[in-house]
Design an enzyme around this catalytic site. Structure first.
Site: not given
Length: 269
Positions: A14, A16, A187
């Site tokens: 991922d 961000d 996250d």
């Protein structure tokens, strides 16, 4: 796809809050304002969205509202102008935000012979140049619909939640990745489907829900905290002075206005 030897593996990241410390799209709100694409009101709204994003993470409804806002905001934007702004300001925006731990991990996966694939809900216009800076082998990102060189305000492909997992499965089919020996990093709890399709999932700076799931499933939890300037580690061309300077000037002007306002209030007190 069949392979005569050992099938290739990959590390899926991922973007961000996993590779960079904030929303990649929202990070460009100041340069987009400086380039005349969005208003100050839109900048303030994106700043609020960034605050929500950073403090505990945004939930599904908040993400959906921001998706609608950002896609509608782009209606009528000239594609070439967006790409120019991103290219001209990429170093200034991304350099202080990239986690050193993520860059090292990307290097380690490449050294081990694995492909590095960034899988992000952010738009391809932002994700692809960042992926190129980081040396990613492939990028999966949201794509906005374009007609006659301008964005329509509609989303052509939305790389979010289960769709990220679908994209990885499709890549595994077309490229031949051995997912059981591949790695995943994210996250957000919305990326659980993506993490579940690889043999080595990792939670990075996880939100509360992902932390619970990682603990229950025994997934490793990584904490990334150190930002790094990519120019100090990679041989990158210097940023162009045009729109980059304009964007920095806009940030300085806002900072000066805030400081002057605070000073006036203190003097009048």
């Amino acid at each position: 796809m069949a392979f005569a030897g050992t099938p290739p593996t990959a590390a899926f990241f991922d973007l961000d809050k996993t590779i960079i410390a904030k929303s990649s799209v929202l990070a460009f709100s100041k340069p987009f304002q400086a380039g005349g694409l969005i208003s100050r009101r839109a900048v303030l709204r994106s700043a609020y969205a960034q605050f929500v994003f950073m403090v505990g993470g945004a939930d599904h409804d908040q993400v959906e509202k921001m998706r609608q806002f950002m896609s509608q905001l782009t209606a009528g934007w000239d594609v070439a102008t967006v790409r120019e702004i991103v290219a001209d300001t990429l170093h200034n925006i991304v350099d202080p935000l990239v986690y050193d731990e993520a860059v090292r991990l990307i290097d380690e996966h490449h050294a081990a012979g694995r492909d590095v694939v960034i899988v992000s809900t952010s738009g391809s216009e932002v994700v692809e140049p960042i992926g190129a800076l980081l040396g990613a082998d492939r990028v999966v990102a949201t794509r906005l619909k374009v007609e006659d060189g301008h964005y329509t305000g509609e989303i052509e492909y939305y790389a979010y939640a289960e769709e990220k997992a679908n994209a990885i499965l499709e890549l595994a089919e077309s490229v031949g990745y051995d997912l059981a020996n591949s790695y995943g990093y994210s996250d957000s709890v919305t990326d659980v489907p993506m993490l579940e399709v690889v043999g080595h999932p990792h939670a990075v700076n996880p939100d509360k829900e992902l932390r619970k799931i990682a603990a229950a499933k025994g997934w490793p939890v990584l904490v990334f905290t150190r930002p790094v300037a990519l120019q100090s580690r990679l041989h990158l061309p210097p940023p162009k002075p045009t729109l980059a300077a304009l964007a920095v000037g806009g940030v300085v002007a806002v900072g000066a206005a805030v400081w002057l306002g605070a000073r006036r209030r203190s003097l009048s007190a």
